[in-house]
Scaffold this motif. Structure first.
Motif, PDB file in Angstrom:
ATOM      1  N   ILE A  64       0.859  -1.191   0.000  1.00 34.22           N
ATOM      2  CA  ILE A  64       0.000   0.000   0.000  1.00 34.22           C
ATOM      3  C   ILE A  64       0.894   1.239   0.000  1.00 34.22           C
ATOM      4  O   ILE A  64       1.862   1.316   0.762  1.00 34.22           O
ATOM      5  N   VAL A  65       0.593   2.195  -0.854  1.00 33.14           N
ATOM      6  CA  VAL A  65       1.233   3.507  -0.805  1.00 33.14           C
ATOM      7  C   VAL A  65       0.127   4.559  -0.773  1.00 33.14           C
ATOM      8  O   VAL A  65      -0.952   4.362  -1.340  1.00 33.14           O
ATOM      9  N   ALA A  88      -2.646   3.451 -15.718  1.00 25.53           N
ATOM     10  CA  ALA A  88      -1.481   3.125 -14.887  1.00 25.53           C
ATOM     11  C   ALA A  88      -1.626   1.813 -14.125  1.00 25.53           C
ATOM     12  O   ALA A  88      -0.724   1.443 -13.382  1.00 25.53           O
ATOM     13  N   ARG A  89      -2.751   1.089 -14.292  1.00 25.37           N
ATOM     14  CA  ARG A  89      -3.074   0.000 -13.371  1.00 25.37           C
ATOM     15  C   ARG A  89      -2.048  -1.127 -13.345  1.00 25.37           C
ATOM     16  O   ARG A  89      -1.926  -1.832 -12.342  1.00 25.37           O
ATOM     17  N   SER A  90      -1.286  -1.333 -14.403  1.00 27.25           N
ATOM     18  CA  SER A  90      -0.306  -2.414 -14.414  1.00 27.25           C
ATOM     19  C   SER A  90       1.036  -1.994 -13.811  1.00 27.25           C
ATOM     20  O   SER A  90       1.937  -2.823 -13.657  1.00 27.25           O
ATOM     21  N   SER A  91       1.181  -0.724 -13.434  1.00 29.77           N
ATOM     22  CA  SER A  91       2.428  -0.221 -12.856  1.00 29.77           C
ATOM     23  C   SER A  91       2.475  -0.542 -11.361  1.00 29.77           C
ATOM     24  O   SER A  91       1.450  -0.836 -10.741  1.00 29.77           O
ATOM     25  N   PRO A  92       3.657  -0.461 -10.744  1.00 26.63           N
ATOM     26  CA  PRO A  92       3.759  -0.627  -9.290  1.00 26.63           C
ATOM     27  C   PRO A  92       2.916   0.427  -8.571  1.00 26.63           C
ATOM     28  O   PRO A  92       2.683   1.523  -9.115  1.00 26.63           O
ATOM     29  N   PRO A  93       2.460   0.133  -7.350  1.00 29.42           N
ATOM     30  CA  PRO A  93       1.588   1.075  -6.629  1.00 29.42           C
ATOM     31  C   PRO A  93       2.149   2.485  -6.523  1.00 29.42           C
ATOM     32  O   PRO A  93       1.410   3.458  -6.664  1.00 29.42           O
ATOM     33  N   SER A  94       3.455   2.603  -6.290  1.00 25.55           N
ATOM     34  CA  SER A  94       4.037   3.948  -6.148  1.00 25.55           C
ATOM     35  C   SER A  94       3.911   4.736  -7.443  1.00 25.55           C
ATOM     36  O   SER A  94       3.670   5.951  -7.425  1.00 25.55           O
ATOM     37  N   GLN A  95       4.041   4.055  -8.588  1.00 33.00           N
ATOM     38  CA  GLN A  95       3.918   4.743  -9.874  1.00 33.00           C
ATOM     39  C   GLN A  95       2.466   5.086 -10.172  1.00 33.00           C
ATOM     40  O   GLN A  95       2.170   6.125 -10.774  1.00 33.00           O
ATOM     41  N   VAL A  96       1.560   4.193  -9.780  1.00 31.21           N
ATOM     42  CA  VAL A  96       0.133   4.500  -9.958  1.00 31.21           C
ATOM     43  C   VAL A  96      -0.222   5.762  -9.178  1.00 31.21           C
ATOM     44  O   VAL A  96      -0.858   6.686  -9.703  1.00 31.21           O
ATOM     45  N   LEU A  97       0.210   5.810  -7.910  1.00 26.01           N
ATOM     46  CA  LEU A  97      -0.091   6.970  -7.074  1.00 26.01           C
ATOM     47  C   LEU A  97       0.527   8.239  -7.663  1.00 26.01           C
ATOM     48  O   LEU A  97      -0.131   9.285  -7.732  1.00 26.01           O
ATOM     49  N   ASP A 110      -9.599  21.881  -1.400  1.00 29.45           N
ATOM     50  CA  ASP A 110      -9.896  20.855  -0.410  1.00 29.45           C
ATOM     51  C   ASP A 110      -8.682  19.932  -0.288  1.00 29.45           C
ATOM     52  O   ASP A 110      -7.803  19.920  -1.157  1.00 29.45           O
ATOM     53  N   ASP A 111      -8.645  19.177   0.804  1.00 29.69           N
ATOM     54  CA  ASP A 111      -7.554  18.228   1.003  1.00 29.69           C
ATOM     55  C   ASP A 111      -7.604  17.149  -0.077  1.00 29.69           C
ATOM     56  O   ASP A 111      -8.687  16.693  -0.467  1.00 29.69           O
ATOM     57  N   VAL A 112      -6.438  16.749  -0.549  1.00 32.02           N
ATOM     58  CA  VAL A 112      -6.326  15.743  -1.608  1.00 32.02           C
ATOM     59  C   VAL A 112      -5.605  14.521  -1.030  1.00 32.02           C
ATOM     60  O   VAL A 112      -4.431  14.603  -0.677  1.00 32.02           O
ATOM     61  N   THR A 113      -6.331  13.402  -0.953  1.00 32.04           N
ATOM     62  CA  THR A 113      -5.785  12.191  -0.344  1.00 32.04           C
ATOM     63  C   THR A 113      -6.057  10.989  -1.242  1.00 32.04           C
ATOM     64  O   THR A 113      -7.171  10.823  -1.739  1.00 32.04           O
ATOM     65  N   MET A 114      -5.029  10.166  -1.453  1.00 28.29           N
ATOM     66  CA  MET A 114      -5.187   8.939  -2.235  1.00 28.29           C
ATOM     67  C   MET A 114      -4.307   7.843  -1.661  1.00 28.29           C
ATOM     68  O   MET A 114      -3.234   8.108  -1.121  1.00 28.29           O
ATOM     69  N   ALA A 115      -4.785   6.613  -1.794  1.00 29.86           N
ATOM     70  CA  ALA A 115      -4.002   5.438  -1.414  1.00 29.86           C
ATOM     71  C   ALA A 115      -4.213   4.358  -2.459  1.00 29.86           C
ATOM     72  O   ALA A 115      -5.327   4.186  -2.983  1.00 29.86           O
ATOM     73  N   VAL A 116      -3.154   3.624  -2.776  1.00 32.71           N
ATOM     74  CA  VAL A 116      -3.210   2.550  -3.771  1.00 32.71           C
ATOM     75  C   VAL A 116      -2.768   1.249  -3.103  1.00 32.71           C
ATOM     76  O   VAL A 116      -1.691   1.178  -2.511  1.00 32.71           O
ATOM     77  N   LEU A 117      -3.623   0.244  -3.181  1.00 30.79           N
ATOM     78  CA  LEU A 117      -3.312  -1.083  -2.644  1.00 30.79           C
ATOM     79  C   LEU A 117      -3.112  -2.044  -3.815  1.00 30.79           C
ATOM     80  O   LEU A 117      -3.860  -2.010  -4.793  1.00 30.79           O
ATOM     81  N   ARG A 118      -2.116  -2.905  -3.700  1.00 29.02           N
ATOM     82  CA  ARG A 118      -1.875  -3.937  -4.711  1.00 29.02           C
ATOM     83  C   ARG A 118      -1.805  -5.305  -4.024  1.00 29.02           C
ATOM     84  O   ARG A 118      -1.090  -5.485  -3.036  1.00 29.02           O
ATOM     85  N   PHE A 119      -2.613  -6.272  -4.540  1.00 31.64           N
ATOM     86  CA  PHE A 119      -2.569  -7.648  -4.030  1.00 31.64           C
ATOM     87  C   PHE A 119      -1.464  -8.392  -4.759  1.00 31.64           C
ATOM     88  O   PHE A 119      -1.477  -8.497  -5.992  1.00 31.64           O
ATOM     89  N   ALA A 120      -0.513  -8.920  -4.000  1.00 33.17           N
ATOM     90  CA  ALA A 120       0.644  -9.599  -4.606  1.00 33.17           C
ATOM     91  C   ALA A 120       0.410 -11.094  -4.816  1.00 33.17           C
ATOM     92  O   ALA A 120       1.117 -11.725  -5.579  1.00 33.17           O
ATOM     93  N   GLY A 121      -0.605 -11.645  -4.121  1.00 36.34           N
ATOM     94  CA  GLY A 121      -0.836 -13.095  -4.200  1.00 36.34           C
ATOM     95  C   GLY A 121      -0.076 -13.809  -3.103  1.00 36.34           C
ATOM     96  O   GLY A 121       0.955 -13.358  -2.615  1.00 36.34           O
ATOM     97  N   SER A 122      -0.617 -14.944  -2.689  1.00 38.85           N
ATOM     98  CA  SER A 122       0.023 -15.712  -1.617  1.00 38.85           C
ATOM     99  C   SER A 122       0.176 -17.163  -1.927  1.00 38.85           C
ATOM    100  O   SER A 122       0.711 -17.945  -1.148  1.00 38.85           O
ATOM    101  N   GLY A 123      -0.331 -17.569  -3.109  1.00 38.30           N
ATOM    102  CA  GLY A 123      -0.322 -18.991  -3.446  1.00 38.30           C
ATOM    103  C   GLY A 123      -1.534 -19.715  -2.895  1.00 38.30           C
ATOM    104  O   GLY A 123      -1.746 -20.897  -3.169  1.00 38.30           O
TER     105      GLY A 123
END
Length: 384
Positions: A165-166, A338-347, A365-378
């Motif tokens: 998450i970033v 940007a969805r295929s990029s790493p979370p930091s690049q998406v943000l 107004d305040d500008v806030t965003m967070a990007v979560l990426r599921f890496a998989g666990s097997g």
């Protein structure tokens, strides 16, 4: 005393002031001299005068006085001089804490002389705007500290075995009413929340900090988003912080890729998958309005590489120079690109897109965003 003698005495007085030479200054007064000053009230005798100068130079270590020659008046044993004073406040002044900020004011000094020395001095200061500037500087300092604390509370990166998450939050003032929270839950899941308290500035920031702390505790005890939102809503309603209310988007991601989410009147988060971008719209009303509010939740299953974008309305409400709103469609288009990029690049791309759209228009107004990426666990469940 002649005019020349008076002028010579006051020149020595000015030079001693600028050198901060207390001994030289004190020697220019008779033993029972009196000084009347708005800063130190009435001071009697050379010992008290010495202490007043020591205090003056402690308050303003860089105290400097500049005489205005055109405004010097002398007649017999009386004289008046007018000057400009500058200095940086380092100790309390008129009940105001030190600001570390330079101030400037004009002063008039009325003197009476006896036996070639100063017997009486009255100081008149033109403090118009000075106290206001000192108070503003003090408030600015406090806001700077509060901003640093709020920045610390807003974690910009959080990662685990199955996720990353970033996030970032840019208040439109020194401090804002948005907050980000990432929670490692007892079950092994991770929670991500973006909240927005109504209003701006210090009052909204205080409520946001309270809500963030409250939510962190409740989420650890109630892992389902609907339960956490229900408990926070009731607590906020019962505190009766009028007219404050808040919106909140909350999602919980399990190691197997199951994402459970709910929403309390907040902008729907965006689900990023190989198929595109989907808005997660399930939820209930904003927090702090209805004590018996219900917050439905929904579940989606993520595949490795899928992600989530949570954001505040400061993003979609951002305004271009022509008055157009950034809107949800532009955000979706940028996220899809940007969805295929790493979370930091998406943000980074999302923030860049908003900034380019707004140009020179400051955020309203305040500008806030967070990007979560599921890496998989097997152990993730099969996709549809």
């Amino acid at each position: 005393m002649t005019r020349e003698e008076v002028q010579s005495l006051l020149q020595r007085h000015q030079q001693a002031l600028n050198r901060h030479d207390v001994d030289a200054l004190t020697s220019l007064y008779v033993d029972d001299a009196v000084i009347e000053s708005p800063m130190f009230d009435t001071v009697h005798g050379r010992d008290a005068i010495r202490r007043s100068f020591e205090r003056l130079f402690a308050i303003f270590p860089d105290y400097t006085i500049e005489l205005r020659d055109a405004l010097f008046i002398a007649e017999g044993n009386r004289a008046a001089e007018f000057s400009r004073v500058t200095g940086t406040q380092r100790l309390d002044l008129f009940g105001l804490s030190p600001t570390g900020q330079p101030v400037e004011y004009h002063a008039a000094r009325l003197f009476t002389f006896t036996r070639g020395r100063i017997a009486y001095e009255q100081r008149i200061y033109d403090f118009r705007g000075v106290l206001e500037r000192l108070e503003k500087a003090r408030l600015d300092q406090e806001l700077t500290v509060a901003s640093a604390v709020q920045h610390t509370l807003c974690r910009t990166h959080h990662a685990g075995a199955f996720f990353e998450i970033v996030g970032s939050s840019l208040p439109c003032r020194a401090i804002g009413g948005d907050f980000l929270e990432y929670i490692d839950l007892p079950s092994g899941a991770v929670g991500i929340a973006v909240g927005d308290v109504s209003g701006k500035g210090p009052a909204a920031a205080l409520v946001a900090a309270m809500l963030q702390g409250m939510f962190s505790i409740v989420a650890m005890e109630s892992e389902e988003p609907r339960a956490a939102l229900t408990r926070v809503n009731r607590a906020l309603c019962r505190r009766g912080i009028e007219p404050r209310f808040a919106t909140l988007a909350y999602a919980v991601l399990s190691p197997d890729g199951v994402l459970t989410y709910s929403n309390a009147g907040h902008n729907p988060s965006l689900l990023l998958t190989r198929a595109g971008v989907t808005r997660l719209t399930v939820g209930g009303p904003m927090l702090g309005v209805f004590d018996d509010a219900v917050f439905p939740q929904a579940t989606v299953t993520l595949q490795p590489g899928d992600g989530l974008v949570a954001f505040s309305d400061g993003v979609t409400d951002a305004i271009a120079p022509d008055g157009d709103d950034f809107g949800t469609d532009r955000l979706i288009a940028s996220a899809a690109e940007a969805r295929s990029s790493p979370p930091s690049q998406v943000l980074a791309q999302l923030f860049s897109t908003v900034r380019e759209f707004c140009g020179a228009v400051p955020p309203a107004d305040d500008v806030t965003m967070a990007v979560l990426r599921f890496a998989g666990s097997g152990r993730e469940r099969p996709g549809p």
